[in-house]
Design an enzyme around this catalytic site. Structure first.
Site, PDB file in Angstrom:
ATOM      1  N   LEU A 104       0.881  -1.195  -0.013  1.00 25.41           N
ATOM      2  CA  LEU A 104       0.083   0.082  -0.059  1.00 25.41           C
ATOM      3  C   LEU A 104       0.865   1.302   0.000  1.00 25.41           C
ATOM      4  CD1 LEU A 104      -2.756  -0.615   2.789  1.00 25.41           C
ATOM      5  CD2 LEU A 104      -2.993  -0.751   0.460  1.00 25.41           C
ATOM      6  N   ASP A 105       0.581   2.265  -0.862  1.00 27.08           N
ATOM      7  CA  ASP A 105       1.467   3.561  -0.628  1.00 27.08           C
ATOM      8  C   ASP A 105       1.106   3.835   0.905  1.00 27.08           C
ATOM      9  OD1 ASP A 105       1.339   3.500  -3.354  1.00 27.08           O
ATOM     10  OD2 ASP A 105      -0.173   4.871  -3.525  1.00 27.08           O
ATOM     11  N   ALA A 106       2.266   4.580   1.019  1.00 28.81           N
ATOM     12  CA  ALA A 106       2.531   5.253   2.564  1.00 28.81           C
ATOM     13  C   ALA A 106       1.339   6.093   2.894  1.00 28.81           C
ATOM     14  CB  ALA A 106       3.779   6.227   2.694  1.00 28.81           C
TER      15      ALA A 106
END
Length: 233
Positions: free
Chosen positions: A61-63
């Site tokens: 997942l993106d940050a």
């Protein structure tokens, strides 16, 4: 300004832990994995310290994307779990978007490929015959509408990098807070309004689903924009 600095100290919420598989509701602003396995700023490192052993992320997942993410405690489990997620599960995201869709449901099939740039955006909607392009399909379902915004459920049929963000922008409904795939960049929220809400399995095995409720910052954003969040979200 991205939300990472403001949310770094938020603790991830444990969703499932059977000793082999660890599922976490990741807070926004916390990278899933770091530059290396000892990066103290990554969720992977925090879970390894908690488990007392190395853990591996099955997907990413993106940050600044919050929500459900799966880790395993044995490297040999990465491949079978990645295959299970890719072929026998639905990954469902909740997205707060610009605009009011004319559709109730929509299937988006638009290939995704690299831009070749050294700075963002690294990915783009591409033609099928473009170098490096890979097919990508998402199913969209509108859960709520307000005067100028919408709440959309995105189910990923494929799992390309930034797929939900790109496909929403492609159909004219980029995320609130989207700084990469919207012109001009949106600064209405400290992060892009995307949450990995659920992984639901179709293979009959237990547990049948991992679910993370919409976090407080996105609930507050929805309320401010006049969007009702359905029960169960």
């Amino acid at each position: 300004m991205p939300s990472a600095d403001r949310t770094r100290d938020r603790k991830p919420t444990l969703v499932h832990d059977d000793g082999r598989v660890i599922v976490v509701d990741k807070p926004a602003g916390l990278p899933a994995t770091g530059r290396d396995r000892d990066d103290p700023d990554s969720l992977e490192h925090r879970l390894a310290r908690r488990a007392g052993r190395t853990v591996w992320a099955v997907h990413q997942l993106d940050a600044d994307t919050s929500g459900v993410i799966v880790f395993v405690t044995r490297k040999s489990l990465v491949a079978p779990w990645a295959e299970r997620l890719a072929t026998r599960a639905d990954k469902q995201y909740l997205a707060i978007c610009h605009g009011v869709p004319a559709f109730d449901t929509l299937e988006v099939s638009a290939p995704i490929g690299p831009t070749g740039r050294r700075t963002p955006p690294w990915w783009r909607i591409a033609r099928a015959d473009d170098d490096g392009a890979r097919g990508a399909t998402s199913r969209l379902r509108v859960l709520g509408r307000a005067a100028r915004h919408s709440l959309i459920e995105v189910t990923l049929v494929t799992g390309r990098t930034h797929q939900a963000r790109l496909h929403l922008a492609h159909v004219g409904h980029p995320l609130v807070g989207e700084r990469v795939y919207r012109t001009p960049p949106c600064t209405e929220h400290p992060r892009h309004a995307l949450h990995a809400h659920a992984i639901r399995f179709r293979d009959g095995a237990e547990p049948a689903a991992f679910v993370a409720p919409l976090p407080a910052d996105l609930r507050a954003l929805a309320a401010r924009l006049g969007l009702r969040v359905p029960d169960g979200a």
